[in-house]
Design an enzyme around this catalytic site. Structure first.
Site, PDB file in Angstrom:
ATOM      1  N   GLY A   1      19.357   8.830   4.365  1.00 62.07           N
ATOM      2  CA  GLY A   1      19.033   8.655   5.772  1.00 62.07           C
ATOM      3  C   GLY A   1      18.397   7.333   6.132  1.00 62.07           C
ATOM      4  O   GLY A   1      18.098   7.089   7.303  1.00 62.07           O
TER       5      GLY A   1
ATOM      6  N   MET B   1      19.662   4.181   5.732  1.00 63.36           N
ATOM      7  CA  MET B   1      20.571   3.126   6.194  1.00 63.36           C
ATOM      8  C   MET B   1      21.652   3.735   7.090  1.00 63.36           C
ATOM      9  O   MET B   1      21.663   4.934   7.329  1.00 63.36           O
ATOM     10  CB  MET B   1      21.157   2.382   4.991  1.00 63.36           C
ATOM     11  CG  MET B   1      20.107   1.548   4.254  1.00 63.36           C
ATOM     12  SD  MET B   1      20.765   0.678   2.817  1.00 63.36           S
ATOM     13  CE  MET B   1      21.023   2.027   1.666  1.00 63.36           C
TER      14      MET B   1
ATOM     15  N   GLU C   1     -15.136  -4.304 -19.288  1.00 59.09           N
ATOM     16  CA  GLU C   1     -14.904  -4.273 -17.845  1.00 59.09           C
ATOM     17  C   GLU C   1     -15.257  -5.584 -17.168  1.00 59.09           C
ATOM     18  O   GLU C   1     -15.246  -5.682 -15.938  1.00 59.09           O
ATOM     19  CB  GLU C   1     -15.698  -3.122 -17.211  1.00 59.09           C
ATOM     20  CG  GLU C   1     -17.156  -3.093 -17.598  1.00 59.09           C
ATOM     21  CD  GLU C   1     -17.846  -1.803 -17.193  1.00 59.09           C
ATOM     22  OE1 GLU C   1     -17.468  -1.225 -16.154  1.00 59.09           O
ATOM     23  OE2 GLU C   1     -18.771  -1.387 -17.912  1.00 59.09           O
TER      24      GLU C   1
ATOM     25  N   ARG D   1      25.694  13.525  -5.273  1.00 60.90           N
ATOM     26  CA  ARG D   1      24.624  12.704  -5.829  1.00 60.90           C
ATOM     27  C   ARG D   1      23.595  13.639  -6.455  1.00 60.90           C
ATOM     28  O   ARG D   1      23.582  14.838  -6.185  1.00 60.90           O
ATOM     29  CB  ARG D   1      23.965  11.846  -4.751  1.00 60.90           C
ATOM     30  CG  ARG D   1      23.288  12.632  -3.645  1.00 60.90           C
ATOM     31  CD  ARG D   1      22.791  11.724  -2.540  1.00 60.90           C
ATOM     32  NE  ARG D   1      22.275  12.504  -1.407  1.00 60.90           N
ATOM     33  CZ  ARG D   1      22.035  11.987  -0.209  1.00 60.90           C
ATOM     34  NH1 ARG D   1      22.258  10.714   0.027  1.00 60.90           N
ATOM     35  NH2 ARG D   1      21.563  12.755   0.764  1.00 60.90           N
TER      36      ARG D   1
ATOM     37  N   ASP E   1     -13.561  -1.810 -12.717  1.00 61.14           N
ATOM     38  CA  ASP E   1     -14.418  -2.999 -12.601  1.00 61.14           C
ATOM     39  C   ASP E   1     -13.732  -4.243 -13.142  1.00 61.14           C
ATOM     40  O   ASP E   1     -13.953  -5.350 -12.641  1.00 61.14           O
ATOM     41  CB  ASP E   1     -15.738  -2.762 -13.344  1.00 61.14           C
ATOM     42  CG  ASP E   1     -16.761  -2.056 -12.476  1.00 61.14           C
ATOM     43  OD1 ASP E   1     -16.469  -1.839 -11.282  1.00 61.14           O
ATOM     44  OD2 ASP E   1     -17.850  -1.714 -12.976  1.00 61.14           O
TER      45      ASP E   1
END
Length: 888
Positions: free
Chosen positions: A104, A106, A759, A339, A783
């Site tokens: 849906g 294109m 970190e 498909r 971090d």
């Protein structure tokens, strides 16, 4: 010369299903079906590479034009019809089709080749003038919308007016004369809007449609879909041109969409919908509420029998659940598409397991078939069964789960409200692909029209969002932003709750409970739907057999640890000790320690905290019996534990017997300009070694207590925010001293490890030095990402979405690990650390530990484990298996 156009027809095709990258998925499968002898309308496919070239250059080549014209001639010869022939006109459909399915997103154009002359020919050929002019008005509307930019809503307005003046309840009730008049009105609308006549030359029409399909690759809805589904931007779309077959020729014709298995549950049962006397967009767009596929056996029995045989052939050939589009023209079946079918997570798990049992696929393929992130859908809540609420109405249960939110009536409002933190439910008459961004932003979707294979149903199901469609009792009033049902009116901003499993719609915000697959009760997980749970559990067992990476959990309490273990966690990769302090007497003792005037005061407060921490650690060791537990020492800045004014500050001053102004001075003194880079982590333990000492004693005392109860303990103590080896060695010495004291007094021997969290960039770059003392590294990628990028995770959310949208960042680096930058630092630390200590244990404990692409990176660089939140452990287990499969 490179071939760019590939013909298929008469049982032979120039392509195969292996050519998806060239032909796109639709074109490759049309070729494959043709070669299998499946009845497919003849046609040809323009390679997806031509779309890429067109979008780059803004034009197509003379070579391509000649190839297309040559294949049009082949199609004319194969069908016995000719473009523009007033007596026997060739009409075609023009459809998109990328190598990755984008349903849906294109453009499609049907009935191309019609004009005033060929419409007369079609009427004579079909012996149904009504059909011919119905097809003509459809073509003008679709072509004008897609190619000429005239809004489809303008045509719908004219069509609705004609229905009202003629008393027709549906489009199928409009007669030939009315349709002729509508055609003239449509052409006048085009003339008025474009200042030009509607094109009548079929060749001009064809190239206009081809270019429009290429351009639709860049439509916002298509770009949004690719972004959400991580589809590359440079694939382009194939263009499929096929001879038209007509489902709107009368009661012996029809069209439908079907799945070879139930896409919601995975049940091995043919599932779908069809309409008599209709064209394909009527089903997909939800313009008419369709009939269940079983009714086709009575309405179109011969075609139904052939369809059942064909669907079985295709599923076995592709060894995968298929999504079929078909048309029946005067009793003859044609397949327009096959498909791989979109499905819910529950269906994906069930189908994968069932196909192994049926011998269609092996276990490795079954594991590959289930996207790791989709497992999240299995953990969706359901409405609490104890709630006695009367539903407002009942619709079709298009996508399972339950959701509550405030009603919104257009996609932009959904995005705006969701961006400000509101839970929203998108309510529409029916959705179209233009609503995609609103569906993404919403918790759920409710539509008044459409069926189980309508746009809303397919898109929501693919996203794992709750959806109810075809709720015929509701009347949606977009203008006044409200809907009514049986005398009840709900306006925008009012709460409603959807039960996607049953199709029930409720007013208000109803409570929910965990999913039907797993439920959490007192820290344990139990299956509430045995068949699905068994399939889910079996699939994860297969994944465990395939993966190399261990999967641990981030868990801070005994309850979290039990949940994590029951989800399959193989230890704890991050226990954040500070999270144990934010409640009851604990926070008071913690605050007493922070505001103490001297070490003696701090130690008295820490003595109160020690038994609390010890009890938690003992409970966690018990939950993780036999598995490692990584405990991070206190990490956040101390000011986070203190109140900042108000009644809570008054109460704390009174509790501690401290003047309030003195408490305020202490709080202000702890405030930092940039606390995330301030006095936290190992810096606290170096400044206040008694904190590290208390935590070390609590860990070792808990380990001994647990061990004496027969629990197999494996503590790993992690020093946070280290930037130099000296910082680490300072904290290690305190911890080793605490161990010597506790284990000496208690007369026990506990095996333990001391390592650090990498970190900070400097820690990564000097990992070789740190590894001489550290027995393990755990990469704190939250971090590490902040400090590598110079971004605040708390503040960057204001602009990171626009960075991703503009392509400056490929992904939000706090969601998907930045392999090029942050990943480079991790690689350096891994290589340097292993060079010094070959058997050093390496893991990751940031949020990336539960994200599939980040897990694949961790597998590739040879980490030993990933750690994530308990509810993401199943996702990590499956993702680790995918990483191993893809690397093999």
């Amino acid at each position: 010369m490179t071939q760019s156009v590939f013909f298929f027809g008469n049982g032979k095709a120039e392509g195969t299903r292996e050519m998806k990258k060239i032909l796109g998925g639709k074109g490759a499968n049309l070729a494959e079906m043709t070669n299998l002898g499946v009845p497919v309308p003849q046609g040809f496919t323009i390679a997806a590479g031509e779309c890429v070239a067109y979008l780059k250059d803004g034009k197509y080549s003379d070579r391509l034009r000649a190839e297309v014209e040559g294949n049009v001639a082949r199609l004319e010869e194969a069908t016995g019809k000719k473009f523009g022939d007033p007596k026997n006109p060739l009409l075609v459909s023009v459809r998109s089709g990328a190598s990755v399915s984008m349903p849906g997103m294109m453009e499609t154009i049907l009935n191309l080749g019609l004009n005033d002359r060929t419409a007369v020919g079609l009427a004579a050929q079909s012996k149904s003038p009504r059909f011919a002019y119905d097809s003509y008005r459809r073509f003008i509307q679709m072509y004008a919308d897609v190619v000429l930019g005239v809004s489809s809503a303008d045509f719908e307005h004219l069509l609705k007016a004609r229905r009202m003046t003629t008393g027709a309840s549906t489009d199928a009730d409009l007669n030939e004369d009315t349709l002729r008049n509508i055609v003239e009105e449509y052409k006048a609308l085009v003339r008025n809007k474009t200042r030009a006549e509607f094109p009548t030359n079929p060749v001009v029409q064809l190239w206009g449609a081809i270019e429009a399909v290429w351009k639709s690759w860049m439509l916002k809805k298509a770009c949004d879909y690719r972004k959400v589904n991580n589809i590359p931007e440079d694939l382009g779309t194939g263009v499929n041109i096929q001879a038209m077959v007509f489902g709107n020729l009368g009661d012996d014709s029809g069209t439908g969409v079907a799945f070879t298995r139930d896409p919601s549950t995975g049940e091995k049962k043919f599932y779908g919908e069809f309409l008599v006397n209709a064209q394909g967009e009527d089903v997909v767009a939800g313009i008419r509420t369709p009939l269940h596929i079983d009714e086709m056996a009575q309405r179109l029995p011969n075609a139904y029998t052939e369809l059942m045989t064909t669907q079985d052939l295709l599923e076995k050939h592709f060894a995968e659940m298929q999504d079929l589009e078909f048309t029946v023209e005067r009793g003859k079946l044609f397949l327009l598409q096959t498909r791989t079918g979109k499905r819910t997570a529950a269906a994906a798990v069930q189908i994968a397991r069932d196909m192994v049992r049926e011998g269609l696929i092996d276990r490795t393929e079954a594991v590959k078939r289930v996207p790791p992130a989709d497992l999240d859908q299995l953990l969706h809540p359901i409405i609490d069964p104890s709630v006695r609420a009367r539903p407002l109405c009942l619709g079709l249960p298009a996508s399972p789960g339950a959701a509550s939110g405030v009603a919104v009536f257009d996609p932009d409002s959904a995005v705006d409200r969701a961006s400000s933190g509101e839970a929203v439910i998108l309510v529409r008459e029916e959705t179209t692909p233009e609503d995609f961004h609103g569906i993404v932003a919403s918790r759920a979707v409710l539509t008044a029209r459409g069926g189980m294979t309508s746009h809303a149903a397919v898109v929501a199901r693919g996203m794992g969002k709750c959806a109810i469609v075809g709720c015929k009792d509701i009347e949606v009033d977009i203008q006044h932003r409200r809907f009514s049902v049986n005398g009840t009116v709900l306006t925008e901003g009012e709460w409603l709750t959807l039960d996607g499993a049953t199709g029930r719609v409720f007013a208000g915000h109803l409570p929910t409970i965990p999913s039907e697959v797993v439920q959490v009760t007192n820290g344990t997980l139990a299956a509430s739907a045995a068949p699905l749970y068994q399939s889910y559990s079996e699939l994860l067992d297969w994944a465990d057999d395939l993966r190399r990476l261990k999967v641990r959990a981030n868990a801070d309490t005994p309850r979290d640890a039990r949940i994590a273990r029951n989800f399959g966690a193989e230890g704890i990769g991050l226990c954040r000790t500070e999270h144990m302090f934010f409640e009851g007497e604990r926070i008071t003792a913690m605050r007493e320690m922070i505001v103490a005037r001297d070490e003696g005061g701090r130690r008295r407060a820490l003595a109160k905290l020690l038994p609390m921490q010890r009890a938690d650690f003992e409970g966690i060791f018990e939950a993780m019996n036999g598995f490692p537990v990584t405990i991070r020492l206190l990490d956040p800045p101390l000011h986070e534990f203190l109140p900042h004014g108000g009644e809570e500050s008054k109460l704390l001053a009174r509790t501690l017997g401290m003047p309030r102004d003195e408490l305020n001075r202490i709080v202000e003194g702890l405030r930092e300009t940039n606390p995330m880079l301030g006095h936290r982590g190992c810096r606290l333990g170096i400044t206040f070694p008694e904190i590290t000492e208390m935590q070390g004693r609590a860990i070792f005392e808990a380990a001994v207590r647990a061990m004496r109860r027969g629990i197999d303990v494996h503590p790993e103590i992690m020093v946070p925010l280290v930037s130099t080896v000296a910082e680490f060695e300072n904290q290690r010495a305190i911890l080793q001293n605490a161990a010597d004291q506790v284990l000496g007094v208690m007369g026990e021997n506990v095996s333990y490890m001391i390592g650090t969290m990498i970190e900070l960039p400097r820690a990564a770059l000097t990992a070789g030095e740190i590894a001489r003392s550290a027995e393990f590294f755990s990469f704190g990628t939250n971090d590490l990402t902040q400090t590598t990028y110079g971004l605040s995770r708390d503040d960057a959310g204001r602009f990171l979405p626009s960075y991703v949208e503009k392509g400056i960042f490929p992904d939000d680096p706090f969601q998907v690990l930045d392999a090029a930058g942050v990943g480079r630092l991790i690689r350096i630390a891994v290589e340097d650390g292993r060079q010094v200590r070959p058997k050093i244990k390496l893991g990751i404990c940031g949020e990336h530990g539960g994200e599939a692409r980040s897990i694949a990176f961790c597998h590739d660089i040879g980490l030993d484990y990933v750690s994530c939140s308990p509810f993401r452990v199943p996702i990590a287990r499956l993702a680790a298996a995918h990483a191993a499969i893809n690397a093999s």
